[in-house]
Design an enzyme around this catalytic site. Structure first.
Site, PDB file in Angstrom:
ATOM      1  CB  CYS A 113      -0.916  -0.115   1.062  1.00 51.19           C
ATOM      2  SG  CYS A 113      -1.724  -1.512   1.381  1.00 51.19           S
ATOM      3  CG  HIS A 253      -3.020   3.275   2.541  1.00 52.06           C
ATOM      4  ND1 HIS A 253      -3.901   2.927   1.336  1.00 52.06           N
ATOM      5  CD2 HIS A 253      -3.066   2.192   3.383  1.00 52.06           C
ATOM      6  CE1 HIS A 253      -4.077   1.654   1.309  1.00 52.06           C
ATOM      7  NE2 HIS A 253      -3.732   1.238   2.523  1.00 52.06           N
ATOM      8  CG  ASN A 283      -6.601  -0.992   1.733  1.00 48.64           C
ATOM      9  OD1 ASN A 283      -5.852  -0.725   0.723  1.00 48.64           O
ATOM     10  ND2 ASN A 283      -6.033  -1.554   2.698  1.00 48.64           N
TER      11      ASN A 283
HETATM   12  O1  UT7 Z   1      -3.355  -1.546   3.803  1.00 48.39           O
HETATM   13  C1  UT7 Z   1      -2.906  -2.149   4.960  1.00 48.39           C
HETATM   14  C2  UT7 Z   1      -3.825  -3.041   5.092  1.00 48.39           C
HETATM   15  N1  UT7 Z   1      -4.385  -3.699   6.326  1.00 48.39           N
HETATM   16  C3  UT7 Z   1      -5.246  -2.616   7.086  1.00 48.39           C
HETATM   17  O2  UT7 Z   1      -5.421  -1.270   6.877  1.00 48.39           O
HETATM   18  C4  UT7 Z   1      -5.913  -3.028   8.244  1.00 48.39           C
HETATM   19  C5  UT7 Z   1      -5.828  -2.729   9.371  1.00 48.39           C
HETATM   20  N2  UT7 Z   1      -6.421  -3.313  10.520  1.00 48.39           N
HETATM   21  C6  UT7 Z   1      -7.848  -2.933  10.647  1.00 48.39           C
HETATM   22  O3  UT7 Z   1      -8.217  -2.005   9.823  1.00 48.39           O
HETATM   23  C7  UT7 Z   1      -8.904  -3.568  11.713  1.00 48.39           C
HETATM   24  O4  UT7 Z   1      -7.926  -4.350  12.553  1.00 48.39           O
HETATM   25  C8  UT7 Z   1      -9.813  -4.634  11.285  1.00 48.39           C
HETATM   26  C9  UT7 Z   1     -11.115  -3.668  10.579  1.00 48.39           C
HETATM   27  C10 UT7 Z   1      -9.334  -5.462  10.173  1.00 48.39           C
HETATM   28  C11 UT7 Z   1     -10.435  -5.264  12.349  1.00 48.39           C
HETATM   29  O5  UT7 Z   1     -10.946  -4.248  13.446  1.00 48.39           O
HETATM   30  P1  UT7 Z   1     -10.583  -4.358  15.100  1.00 48.39           P
HETATM   31  O6  UT7 Z   1     -11.184  -3.184  15.777  1.00 48.39           O
HETATM   32  O7  UT7 Z   1      -9.042  -4.350  15.140  1.00 48.39           O
HETATM   33  O8  UT7 Z   1     -11.238  -5.999  15.366  1.00 48.39           O
HETATM   34  P2  UT7 Z   1     -10.373  -7.150  15.805  1.00 48.39           P
HETATM   35  O9  UT7 Z   1      -9.371  -7.811  14.874  1.00 48.39           O
HETATM   36  O10 UT7 Z   1      -9.862  -6.769  17.332  1.00 48.39           O
HETATM   37  O11 UT7 Z   1     -11.451  -8.323  15.889  1.00 48.39           O
HETATM   38  C12 UT7 Z   1     -12.803  -7.995  16.613  1.00 48.39           C
HETATM   39  C13 UT7 Z   1     -13.734  -8.975  16.367  1.00 48.39           C
HETATM   40  C14 UT7 Z   1     -13.228 -10.328  16.367  1.00 48.39           C
HETATM   41  O12 UT7 Z   1     -14.219 -11.249  17.035  1.00 48.39           O
HETATM   42  P3  UT7 Z   1     -13.957 -11.666  18.555  1.00 48.39           P
HETATM   43  O13 UT7 Z   1     -12.790 -12.623  18.504  1.00 48.39           O
HETATM   44  O14 UT7 Z   1     -13.618 -10.249  19.192  1.00 48.39           O
HETATM   45  O15 UT7 Z   1     -15.255 -12.444  19.085  1.00 48.39           O
HETATM   46  C15 UT7 Z   1     -13.372 -10.833  14.695  1.00 48.39           C
HETATM   47  O16 UT7 Z   1     -13.798 -12.167  14.851  1.00 48.39           O
HETATM   48  O17 UT7 Z   1     -14.310  -8.836  14.895  1.00 48.39           O
HETATM   49  C16 UT7 Z   1     -14.634 -10.004  14.469  1.00 48.39           C
HETATM   50  N3  UT7 Z   1     -14.578  -9.627  13.116  1.00 48.39           N
HETATM   51  C17 UT7 Z   1     -15.605  -9.343  12.319  1.00 48.39           C
HETATM   52  N4  UT7 Z   1     -17.076  -9.163  12.716  1.00 48.39           N
HETATM   53  C18 UT7 Z   1     -18.142  -9.260  11.837  1.00 48.39           C
HETATM   54  C19 UT7 Z   1     -13.536  -9.422  12.094  1.00 48.39           C
HETATM   55  N5  UT7 Z   1     -14.150  -9.111  11.189  1.00 48.39           N
HETATM   56  C20 UT7 Z   1     -15.281  -9.134  11.044  1.00 48.39           C
HETATM   57  C21 UT7 Z   1     -16.434  -8.971  10.262  1.00 48.39           C
HETATM   58  N6  UT7 Z   1     -17.716  -8.989  10.540  1.00 48.39           N
HETATM   59  N7  UT7 Z   1     -16.111  -8.690   8.861  1.00 48.39           N
END
Ligand code: UT7
Length: 328
Positions: A113, A253, A283
């Site tokens: 990215c 980004h 993204n």
């Molecule tokens: O360009 C570089 C590429 N990368 C990025 O920009 C991504 C950087 N990271 C992020 O944007 C965020 O970390 C995410 C959007 C991927 C996730 O958000 P978060 O607030 O960090 O959530 P998390 O990883 O702490 O997960 C929270 C919960 C989990 O459930 P449990 O374990 O707490 O029960 C996940 O399983 O959210 C769950 N989860 C979802 N639920 C519904 C993860 N993805 C989804 C989804 N729908 N699509």
């Protein structure tokens, strides 16, 4: 010699729209979760027979037209992508052929990215040294082809598209005033797309049958991103001998609205100084900054002589930032 400045822009996204509601039918997710946790409402997906070079060439044609440059006048083509059509030839060589840019050198850069900013910096070196009189820099991706469509952690985040810019030498104290690039390979394991080395511990992480899909430790990348976006913005401003007060618009980004908000809070910058279009496209990796730049220009959020900061982060892990005095 003078710095390079952006004298032409172009972008394309595929017609096919994939909404959050469409994704609700594919994985256990909800429009509400995706919107509140990322800001994304929809993304564009390329047809099966459309590849990164197709989007890249289409965006490039628009940028060349905007700059009033013909294909055979282009001297350098650099494509930023982590989803090339092939390992070889490079996507840039495929684009060169499509454009009839018979006099151009052409190569790809993979800094995920951050790739577009890496390429801007490289092209600026070639132009400011006098080696080339112009350059075409393209950020293009078809991430949908490496997405694990069973993985709700990643499949809701990404989209396809391409953005291109034409660079030429501009007046003194205009154009690209400074760039700052960085990488930390020790944390590269947090965001991977596998190639030839199918290491068993990496393959195991994938839920899909296809081992060559994208896998990400989202929360680790998130923490890194907020910190590095703020740091990289300040470092490049210092290099350019400018401050945040001098800046008219930050074009970050477009990964996640919470990452942008987190970085803005660290920088104590108001949201109206930051350009956002991620709700439309998700993204798009290396394409995200040039697409955002293109739309910001179309919406007249950028005017001649404005001072801009472009800032990105991504796989590698990498980061990059640029300060530009708009010369168009
Ligand atoms: O360009 C570089 C590429 N990368 C990025 O920009 C991504 C950087 N990271 C992020 O944007 C965020 O970390 C995410 C959007 C991927 C996730 O958000 P978060 O607030 O960090 O959530 P998390 O990883 O702490 O997960 C929270 C919960 C989990 O459930 P449990 O374990 O707490 O029960 C996940 O399983 O959210 C769950 N989860 C979802 N639920 C519904 C993860 N993805 C989804 C989804 N729908 N699509």
């Amino acid at each position: 010699m003078n710095n390079a400045g952006i004298v032409g822009l172009g972008m394309v996204v595929p017609d096919k729209v994939l909404t959050n509601h469409d994704l609700e039918k594919m994985v256990e997710t909800s429009d509400e979760w995706i919107k509140t946790r990322t800001g994304i409402e929809q993304r564009r997906i390329a047809n099966d027979d459309v590849f990164t070079s197709d989007l890249a060439a289409a965006a490039a044609e628009k940028a060349l037209q905007d700059a009033g440059l013909k294909g055979d006048e282009v001297e350098l083509i650099i494509v930023a992508t982590c989803t090339p059509d092939m390992y070889s030839p490079s996507t840039a060589c495929i684009v060169q052929h499509k454009l009839g840019a018979v006099n151009a050198a052409a190569f790809d850069v993979n800094a995920a990215c951050s790739g577009f900013i890496y390429c801007l910096s490289i092209a600026n070196q070639f132009i400011s040294s006098g080696q080339y009189k112009n350059a075409l820099v393209i950020g293009a991706e078809t991430l949908s082809k490496v997405i694990d469509w069973k993985d709700k952690n990643t499949c809701v985040l990404f989209g396809d598209g391409a953005g291109a810019v034409v660079l030429k030498p501009v007046e003194e104290n205009k154009g690209i005033l400074a760039t700052h690039l960085g990488a930390d390979g020790s944390i590269g394991k947090h965001l991977t797309i596998l190639g030839l080395a199918l290491e068993p511990q990496e393959v195991e992480k994938r839920s899909s049958d296809n081992p060559r899909t994208l896998w990400m430790n989202g929360s680790e990348v998130f923490k890194f991103a907020v910190k590095i976006m703020a740091e990289a913005s300040l470092t490049v401003l210092e290099k350019a001998n400018k401050t945040l007060e001098d800046v008219s618009l930050i074009v970050p980004h477009q990964a996640n609205i919470r990452i942008v908000d987190g970085a803005a809070k660290r920088l104590k910058v108001k949201n109206d100084k930051i350009y956002i279009n991620l709700y439309k496209y998700g993204n798009t990796s290396a394409a995200s900054i040039p697409i955002a730049l293109c739309e910001a220009v179309e919406e007249e959020r950028i005017k001649k002589d404005d001072l801009l900061v472009l800032v990105g982060f991504g796989g590698g892990l990498t980061w990059g930032s640029a300060v530009i005095r708009w010369a168009k």
